[in-house]
Design an enzyme around this catalytic site. Structure first.
Site, mmCIF file in Angstrom:
data_model
loop_
_atom_site.group_PDB
_atom_site.id
_atom_site.type_symbol
_atom_site.label_atom_id
_atom_site.label_comp_id
_atom_site.label_asym_id
_atom_site.label_seq_id
_atom_site.Cartn_x
_atom_site.Cartn_y
_atom_site.Cartn_z
ATOM 1 C CE LYS A 52 -3.884 -2.380 2.129
ATOM 2 N NZ LYS A 52 -4.571 -2.815 3.353
ATOM 3 C CD GLN A 96 -3.487 -4.623 6.469
ATOM 4 O OE1 GLN A 96 -3.367 -3.630 5.769
ATOM 5 N NE2 GLN A 96 -4.267 -5.641 6.128
ATOM 6 C CG ASP A 119 -9.578 -0.267 5.500
ATOM 7 O OD1 ASP A 119 -9.304 -0.493 4.306
ATOM 8 O OD2 ASP A 119 -8.874 -0.644 6.462
#
Ligand code: NAD
Length: 287
Positions: A52, A96, A119
Site C-alpha cells: 500500500k 491493518q 477502509d
C-alpha cells in the site's frame, strides 16, 4: 472458453484515473495523504502494508507507515489514531487487520474519524452504504469486485447473485452493493451455517466467494454460464516455491473455470483491485 477477468489490467485503469485526479488536486496545492498503521508482525499484513505504501509512493501520494510492536496497548493505538485524525496532511487512515488479540479492533475502527476511514469499516460508513448514501466510503475489496463486474460487462440487474461469506469486510458490503439501486441484483448471502450450499450457489448467475478456505467452491456449486468472483487469498504450502507457499483462491479454478462465462483468477483477480480502490478512497477523502 470463459473470459478470465484480468484484475491487474482493470486495477491499472483505476490507477490511471487516480493519477489524473492526483495531478488535479496537486495543482490546487493538495497532496492526498494516507496513513497505514500496522500493529504486530503478521506476515501477510506486513506484505499488504508495504505494498500500500509503495503504491502511494509510485503515484506521488503522501503516505505514512506507523509500525507498533505486537505488545502495543489499546491506548497506544488510540493515541496514534487520534494524532492522525488531527493531522491535516493525512486524509485517509487504516489500521491493518488483524491486530494482535489484546487490541479491540472494533473500538479502534470507531476511533477513526469517519471522514478519514478509507477502509469504510466505521459504523457511520457502514450505515451510509446500507442507506445508499454515496458520501460514505465503500470497503475497498467489494468495491473492487463491483468494478471488475462492470469492466467484464456483466449485467447485474435482475440477476441472481450468491455471496458466500458474511464478513463485514467483504461478504456483507458486497451483498449491499449488489442489491443497491443501480446494481439491482437479487442477492442471497450464504455462510458457514447455510444448508445445501451447492444447491443455493447453483441458482446464481453471479457467485462471489469470500470464505477463506482454499479451493472451497467446486464445479457442483456453479451453474453453467455463471460469473464467478473469487475474493479468497489463501496461502497453501508449496515446497516447489522459494517462499514455501503459493496463493490460492476460495474457488477451485481448474474444476470450475470451464463451466463459467467469466471468472477471476487468484492471484491477479480481486487482489490488485483492493489497493486501487483504497487509493481512490484516499483521493475522495482528500477532496
Ligand atoms: P472471514 O473469515 O471474516 O469470513 C469468512 C466467511 O466465510 C464467514 O462469514 C463464514 O460464515 C463463511 N464460511 C466459512 N466456512 C464456510 C462454509 N463451510 N460454507 C459457507 N460459508 C463459510 O473472511 P473474510 O475477511 O471475509 O475473507 C474471506 C477471504 O477473502 C479470505 O481468503 C481472505 O484472505 C480474502 N480476502 C481477500 C481480500 C483481497 O484483497 N482480495 C480482501 C479481504 C479478504
Amino acid at each position: 472458453m470463459p473470459t478470465i477477468i484480468d484484475g491487474k489490467e482493470v486495477a491499472a485503469q483505476v490507477l490511471a484515473e487516480c493519477a489524473q485526479e492526483i495531478a488535479e488536486l496537486k495543482s490546487q496545492g493538495i497532496t492526498p495523504g494516507l496513513a497505514v498503521v500496522l500493529v504486530g508482525e503478521d506476515p501477510a499484513s506486513k506484505v499488504y502494508v508495504s505494498s500500500k505504501v509503495k503504491k502511494c509512493a509510485e503515484l506521488g501520494l503522501h503516505s505514512e507507515k506507523i509500525v507498533l510492536s505486537k505488545e502495543a496497548t489499546q491506548e497506544e493505538v488510540f493515541a496514534v489514531v487520534e494524532r492522525l485524525n488531527r493531522d491535516p496532511t493525512i486524509h485517509g487512515i487504516l489500521v491493518q487487520s488483524p491486530p494482535p488479540p489484546q487490541i479491540d479492533e472494533a473500538a479502534i475502527v470507531r476511533a477513526i474519524n469517519p471522514a478519514k476511514d478509507v477502509d469504510g469499516f466505521h459504523p457511520e460508513n457502514v450505515a451510509k452504504l446500507a442507506l445508499e448514501d454515496s458520501s460514505g466510503f465503500v470497503p475497498c475489496t467489494p468495491a473492487g469486485c463491483m468494478r471488475l463486474l462492470a469492466a467484464a460487462g456483466v449485467e447485474t440487474s435482475g440477476k441472481e447473485a450468491v455471496v458466500v461469506g458474511r464478513s463485514m469486510i467483504v461478504g456483507k458490503p458486497m451483498a449491499l452493493l449488489l442489491v443497491a439501486k443501480g446494481s439491482d441484483a437479487t442477492v442471497t448471502i450464504a455462510h458457514s451455517r447455510t444448508k445445501n450450499l451447492a444447491e443455493v450457489c447453483r441458482r446464481a448467475d453471479i457467485v462471489v466467494a469470500a470464505v477463506g478456505i482454499p479451493d472451497f467452491i467446486k464445479a457442483e456449486h456453479i451453474k453453467d454460464g455463471a460469473v464467478v468472483i473469487d475474493v479468497g487469498i489463501n496461502r497453501v504450502e508449496d515446497a516447489s516455491r522459494k517462499s514455501g507457499y503459493r496463493l490460492c483462491g476460495d474457488v477451485d479454478f481448474e474444476a470450475v473455470a470451464d463451466k463459467t462465462h467469466a471468472i477471476t483468477p487468484v492471484p491477479g483477480g480481486v487482489g490488485p483491485m483492493t489497493i486501487a480502490m483504497l487509493i481512490k478512497n484516499t483521493i475522495k477523502a482528500a477532496r
